[in-house]
Scaffold this motif. Structure first.
Motif, short mmCIF file in Angstrom:
data_model
loop_
_atom_site.label_atom_id
_atom_site.label_comp_id
_atom_site.label_asym_id
_atom_site.label_seq_id
_atom_site.Cartn_x
_atom_site.Cartn_y
_atom_site.Cartn_z
N ARG A 135 0.79 -1.27 0.06
CA ARG A 135 0.21 0.02 -0.11
C ARG A 135 0.85 1.54 -0.32
O ARG A 135 0.29 2.02 -0.41
CB ARG A 135 -0.87 0.16 1.06
N ASP A 154 2.09 1.53 -3.35
CA ASP A 154 0.65 1.58 -4.76
C ASP A 154 0.79 3.81 -4.36
O ASP A 154 0.36 4.39 -4.87
CB ASP A 154 -0.62 1.86 -3.85
N ARG A 155 0.41 4.48 -2.59
CA ARG A 155 0.19 5.43 -2.42
C ARG A 155 1.43 6.44 -3.13
O ARG A 155 1.40 7.19 -3.14
CB ARG A 155 -0.47 5.49 -1.12
#
Length: 789
Positions: free
Chosen positions: A544, A547-548
């Motif tokens: 995550r 991804d961010r």
């Protein structure tokens, strides 16, 4: 856990004959095949058992009362063994028969299971027993069900003729291992770390350092004394440390240094050889960043520890390896695999495995050859990706890798937690990875049931030289399993990226189809062991974060695995397997495996080498010239198929991460990842560096130094191999000219320079060509020197 109220004692024929006769002739004992036997018949039968040193009969008691008969025997040696002629047998097998006494009253629920478990405990109490082998009558559904319930795996149907003719089902049970959640007992011993072992390991590694670092032109030894004596001197910056040695300089600037000749002085006084000291003394020449030098020294220390462990425990000589190849194919293959002692022939720090402890080394290193069971977790399907070859479905994968009993157990575990098995995929883990990383570093994922530990699988595996890849020893026809492993080894953390694994089966399908469709490659017998399935988990915070915020880290490479085809189903009668790395192997007495193979074959060294080159170099060159397709064809990535000690053909593996298409030919979208923009002069390095410099120079030196084949004759055979290919394919003349494989020189791409520059990540896997480091050019031993005539 053994049942203290259930005991076994040697059968006393005088005392127990009447009881024994009543049991074996009872109608319930029909499958014992002694119906109608007289007392004299039973005595004669069990007197013969008692006289057989490889067969034992046991009277079993429950709560002190006679309750069952058991027999244990060496299935290969007992004269009463119905299995002695089967090729399936392995060292450490123990045959077993159990007869529960007919009940005198109402049957006691669970009694037979209690007896069965006690007999198995008795069998595995012997530490030399690796498997229990049974052969129930195919019609005996009750005992077959009991066997399965205890974890026996039905291997195949067999027709037996001893003691009577019957159709049976050969079934095996591997030695149990501790539960996955239980850490192995700490091993505080370090008996391998002795002054003698260290001195031998240091001499070997210092010799290799001088040879390989001089080959890469990081060091410049100077000749001393009579040039005919081949003596050289290396002086460290500052002049305090000096090394002298004898060496022969061979083609490709290969330094064949004589280990016994290496001497070191510090300030003029003799000093012990120490590879860590050598690196520190030569640091100004090696270019290791200050911040990474301690890590490199740690990898060298771990490599020394590994070498010392091998000196203590690895006793197999070349003759033992040849003998192993005479036995069952799967067993011989793994004996050779575990006997390799060198690791990568070029890298100095090649057995680092930073993260492993002493007990981990004994449990999981390739040279230990210890049985390993993989740990399985269920990964929530919405956070995982399973990629499959075109000819494989998810159900087929689980059917081939997990038996019904195991899958039923996995599903029960999920249901017991209130979870739906349909919401999960199965992911195999290295036991160390579960214990040291996943159960801690991914604790939130486990706690919220995105990852669910399922325990160990039933199959036994053996670690391969690549350390994170496992060969299935229980079912050799099943796939290899390659797992993520967060240890630092040879310039990389040995993880697996879920993103990188995704297209791997499609890439393997494409490469395998190309190879299969090419008549030249088929004629060479060249083929690919496909990576047919890959799985990765991405539901963690580390993904995550990427991804961010675009933050990449090794934590994104800790939960993935792939399945690769086994070579065993491809073997014909009389064929055997050995890793190509074995051709670079010398045993503890200095004997070379390749030399022994040549001697055993009955062929001339020239003919033996020619056949190997036609099976290895010719297809690699053809892939380059005909298809602009480059592999990483070093010793560990190729499996030799041998017949009578001669290389018949080769199998390529590890395709997904180490293959490249170097032109603009159309590729399926899923395969586009392997396209590489590589300059023309660099393309040829796929043969010049990876084959000539990475493999052939080492084998050439062994054969030359052993007096088997002069290096000039060896390189002449390599040249002739490529010329034959060129002449056989006039349609490829233009591409042969572009590659110019017989050019006078080629760029000298250096491996240790890569590791020394960055001990944590040698190259960028997404752009390996741009990561290369060069040290000028090397004279090509395949070039024809113009004499001017």
């Amino acid at each position: 856990m053994s049942d203290p109220r259930t005991t076994l004692e040697p059968l006393d024929l005088d005392r127990d004959l009447a009881l024994l006769h009543a049991w074996v002739t009872h109608p319930r004992s029909a499958f014992w095949l002694m119906q109608g036997a007289s007392v004299a018949d039973v005595r004669e039968e069990y007197a013969a058992v008692a006289a057989d040193p490889h067969h034992q009969a046991w009277l079993g008691r429950v709560d002190g009362e006679p309750a069952f008969l058991a027999e244990t025997y060496d299935p290969a040696l007992s004269t009463h063994s119905p299995l002695r002629d089967l090729s399936d047998l392995r060292p450490g097998d123990l045959g077993m028969h159990v007869l529960v006494a007919p009940p005198t009253g109402d049957p006691v629920p669970g009694f037979t299971r209690r007896v069965f478990g006690a007999v198995l405990d008795h069998c595995f109490a012997d530490p030399d027993v690796r498997r229990v082998v049974v052969e129930p009558d195919a019609r005996n559904a009750a005992i077959r069900a009991m066997n399965t319930a205890f974890g026996f795996r039905e291997v195949r149907s067999v027709h037996l003729t001893t003691p009577v003719e019957k159709e049976a089902v050969l079934s095996v049970l591997d030695r149990p291992t501790p539960p996955a959640a239980t850490a192995p007992p700490a091993d505080f011993s370090a008996d391998h770390l002795t002054p003698d072992h260290l001195a031998r390991a240091q001499r070997h590694l210092v010799t290799k350092a001088i040879s390989e670092l001089s080959h890469e032109r990081l060091l410049s030894p100077a000749p001393v004394g009579d040039p005919h004596e081949g003596r050289w001197e290396l002086v460290a910056p500052g002049g305090r440390a000096r090394y002298t040695f004898r060496a022969e300089r061979l083609a490709l600037e290969h330094w064949a240094v004589e280990p016994a000749s290496v001497e070191r002085t510090v300030d003029g006084s003799p000093a012990p050889l120490d590879v860590q000291d050598l690196v520190v003394e030569l640091t100004p020449l090696l270019g290791i960043p200050d911040g990474l030098l301690p890590t490199y020294l740690e990898e060298l220390a771990a490599t020394l520890a590994s070498a010392a462990w091998k000196l203590e425990h690895s006793t197999l000589g070349v003759d033992d390896l040849l003998a192993a190849l005479d036995g069952p194919a799967a067993t011989g293959y793994q004996v050779v695999e575990s006997a390799m002692t060198e690791g990568h022939p070029g890298f100095l720090a090649n057995n680092g495995r930073i993260g492993f402890g002493v007990d981990d080394h004994a449990a999981y290193s390739p040279e230990a050859g210890a049985p390993v069971r993989l740990v399985w977790v269920a990964a929530r399907r919405e956070h995982a990706r399973l990629s499959l070859s075109a000819d494989l479905t998810e159900e087929q994968l689980w059917d081939t890798e997990l038996d019904d009993t195991t899958r039923d157990g996995f599903e029960k575990r999920l249901r017991d937690l209130g979870l739906d098995p349909a919401d999960y995929l199965y992911l195999p883990l290295h036991p160390w990875q579960w214990r040291s990383k996943v159960a801690v570093t991914f604790a939130p994922d486990v706690a919220r049931r995105d990852l669910v530990p399922l325990g160990e699988g039933p199959d036994g595996y053996q670690a391969q030289q690549s350390i994170r890849t496992f060969f299935n020893t229980s079912r050799p026809e099943r796939h290899y399993v390659k797992t993520a492993l967060a240890v630092q080894n040879m310039g990389f953390l040995r993880g697996l990226s879920p993103a990188y694994m995704g297209p791997t089966p499609a890439i393997n399908d494409w490469v395998a189809d190309l190879v299969e469709a090419d008549p030249e490659l088929r004629a060479c017998g060249f083929s690919v062991l496909r990576e047919r399935a890959a799985i990765g988990y991405t539901g963690d915070s580390y993904h995550r974060l990427a991804d961010r915020a675009g933050v990449r880290s090794p934590y994104q490479k800790m939960l993935a695995a792939l399945w690769r085809e086994s070579p065993l189903p491809r073997l014909a009668e009389g064929e055997r397997l050995a890793t190509m790395a074995s051709l670079l192997h010398r045993d503890g007495d200095g004997r070379a495996f390749v030399t022994a193979l040549v001697e055993r074959s009955g062929l001339s060294a020239t003919e033996w080498v020619r056949r190997w080159l036609d099976a290895y170099v010719r297809p690699v060159a053809h892939c380059l010239v005909a298809h602009e397709l480059a592999f990483m064809p070093h010793g560990e990535n190729l499996v030799l198929v041998l017949r009578d000690g001669v290389v018949d053909r080769v199998l390529m593996k590890d395709v997904g991460e180490e293959v490249a298409v170097m032109d603009d030919q159309p590729l399926p979208p899923a395969v586009e990842r392997i396209r590489a923009d590589v300059p023309q002069d660099v393309r040829a390095l796929a043969l010049h560096t990876d084959v000539l410099d990475g493999v052939l120079r080492h084998v050439a030196a062994i054969l030359h130094r052993d007096g088997v084949l002069a290096e000039s004759a060896f390189w002449g055979e390599v040249r002739d191999c490529l010329v034959r290919h060129r002449d056989d394919h006039p349609e490829l003349a233009e591409r042969h000219a572009a590659y110019d494989l017989l050019r006078a020189e080629f760029r000298h791409s250096c491996l240790n320079r890569l590791q020394l520059r960055n001990t944590l990540q040698m190259v960028d896997l997404t752009d390996q060509a741009e990561s290369l480091m060069y040290a000028g050019t090397l004279a090509n031993p395949l070039a024809v020197v113009d004499s001017g005539a």
